[in-house]
Scaffold this motif. Structure first.
Motif, short mmCIF file in Angstrom:
data_model
loop_
_atom_site.label_atom_id
_atom_site.label_comp_id
_atom_site.label_asym_id
_atom_site.label_seq_id
_atom_site.Cartn_x
_atom_site.Cartn_y
_atom_site.Cartn_z
N CYS A 1 43.01 37.05 41.45
CA CYS A 1 41.60 37.22 41.14
C CYS A 1 41.01 35.85 40.81
CB CYS A 1 41.39 38.17 39.97
SG CYS A 1 41.92 39.87 40.31
N ALA B 1 41.62 41.66 35.20
CA ALA B 1 41.61 42.38 36.46
C ALA B 1 42.96 42.30 37.17
CB ALA B 1 40.51 41.83 37.36
N ALA C 1 41.01 47.42 38.22
CA ALA C 1 40.64 46.03 37.96
C ALA C 1 39.17 45.94 37.57
CB ALA C 1 40.92 45.18 39.19
N VAL D 1 37.55 44.57 34.01
CA VAL D 1 36.50 43.56 33.87
C VAL D 1 35.36 44.09 33.01
CG1 VAL D 1 34.79 42.17 35.10
CG2 VAL D 1 37.09 42.45 36.05
N PHE E 1 38.73 39.85 44.03
CA PHE E 1 40.00 40.57 43.95
C PHE E 1 40.68 40.54 45.31
CE2 PHE E 1 42.12 44.56 45.14
CZ PHE E 1 43.08 44.69 44.15
N LEU F 1 34.01 42.08 41.57
CA LEU F 1 34.28 42.97 40.45
C LEU F 1 33.48 42.51 39.24
CD1 LEU F 1 38.18 43.39 40.57
CD2 LEU F 1 36.45 44.93 41.51
N THR G 1 33.54 49.05 43.56
CA THR G 1 34.81 48.38 43.25
C THR G 1 35.95 48.90 44.11
OG1 THR G 1 35.24 49.95 41.44
CG2 THR G 1 34.14 47.89 40.87
#
Length: 372
Positions: free
Chosen positions: A135, A151, A192, A196, A220, A285, A292
């Motif tokens: 990430c 994440a 993830a 966040v 991501f 994200l 997402t």
């Protein structure tokens, strides 16, 4: 949208256009609005000093053992300074490495120009299974280093919990495994995203601000290895490459970025990826993310090769899949992924290190021929 929100900001250091209200230049890391380079960045950088090597427990993501001094190799004491030479220890967040198996390893590094490392990775491996998650924090948003770390760990945990589905040699097993891992990858990206948001809410509560006010965000990308199957998932412009020893190299992911939209419209890759808004991402994200759910792709290698999961701090200097394959093979002659990942990071720093750099590698050598 206010007039202020729509005005592009030009970096005073490198001249690249930044997104409206961006705090840092995505290209060189300069703090915007200062009229010059960020004074917190080092004016001179020495590349031949060994970085701190931090092995993180793949189950917890926490450091195991004592940190070593980058200057002399001594032990960093609890106060953050070397007990032998007194040098200030390098932050674990600036540079860390993970080696969950002999065939899987990664290196995450701050680079040269940025004041902090907003990349993060989380790796796991067991038998013929591996999960590699990277990430990349969005530099124009605050606290994105926190977002990317949360994440990556959340996604890794989901993929580990899913695990291999069992025998792979029965009729139709490959298609079922692809479907299963695709579902798991989407679940991992959602987890993830929730991580966040949770980090953003906690930070907002600490600061006494609203979570909607300039929240942290990150890209991501992840890849799962399940025996002879690779499934990749992504949001943003971090990448997955499949680099076989023989045959054409392939970029499995497709960037969610302005540059990729220009490429799809027929603009040559080199021109698109060097345009002022090339790194403006269209999916990410964060609390303000439109969705997402990772997009996914799968491949079944028919021979040995390298799986590379990386941030744009590496591929910025070597975007084309064929050229990336040649670069990885140059550093991977020994077949050892940790040494190869470390060499890739050093190479990216030697090219200028304008961004944080993460390179995670898995050595794939399929031995099972499945019925499709």
């Amino acid at each position: 949208m206010s007039a202020e929100d729509s005005v592009l900001v030009r970096c005073p250091s490198c001249g690249e256009n930044a997104a409206p209200r961006a705090r840092f230049c995505e290209n060189c890391g300069t703090a915007l609005g200062t009229g010059g380079p960020d004074p917190s960045l080092p004016s001179e950088v020495t590349l031949d000093v060994a970085p701190t090597v931090l092995d993180l427990d793949p189950a917890t993501g926490e450091a195991g053992g004592n940190r070593r001094c980058a200057a002399c190799g001594g032990v960093i004491a609890d106060d953050g300074y070397c007990a032998d030479c007194g040098a200030l220890g390098q932050s674990e967040r600036d540079h860390f490495e993970e080696r969950p198996a002999t065939w899987v390893a990664g290196v995450c590094d701050r680079g040269i120009r940025h004041a902090r490392n907003e990349d993060a990775m989380a790796l796991a491996a067991n038998g013929a299974f591996a999960a590699l998650v990277v990430c990349d924090g969005v530099s124009s948003a605050p606290d994105s280093d926190v977002a990317s770390l949360a994440a990556s760990r959340a996604a890794r945990d989901v993929l580990v919990a899913y695990g291999p589905e069992g025998p792979s040699s029965v009729e139709g097993a490959t298609s079922r495994r692809i479907a299963g891992w695709t579902d798991a990858m989407v679940a991992a990206s959602r987890a993830a995203g929730q991580a966040v948001r949770g980090a953003a809410e906690q930070l907002a509560a600490t600061k006494g601000t609203d979570v909607a006010d300039d929240p942290p965000s990150c890209t991501f990308v992840a890849a799962v290895v399940d025996h002879d199957l690779i499934v990749a998932g992504w949001l943003g412009d971090s990448r997955v490459y499949w680099l076989p020893d023989a045959g054409p190299a392939e970029q499995l992911s497709v960037d969610d970025s302005w540059a990729q939209e220009m490429i799809a419209a027929g603009v040559p890759r080199a021109q698109a990826e060097t345009s002022p808004q090339a790194h403006a991402i269209t999916r990410w994200l964060g609390p303000d993310a439109p969705d997402t759910d990772a997009r996914c792709a799968a491949t079944v290698p028919n021979g040995p090769g390298w799986l590379l999961v990386c941030s744009d701090g590496l591929w910025n200097y070597c975007s084309d899949a064929h050229e990336m394959g040649e670069l990885v093979r140059k550093f991977a002659g020994c077949g050892e992924p940790h040494a190869a990942a470390a060499a890739l990071v050093r190479w990216a720093n030697a090219q200028g290190g304008r961004d944080n750099i993460t390179a995670a590698l898995a050595r794939i050598a399929p031995t099972v021929t499945e019925q499709r």
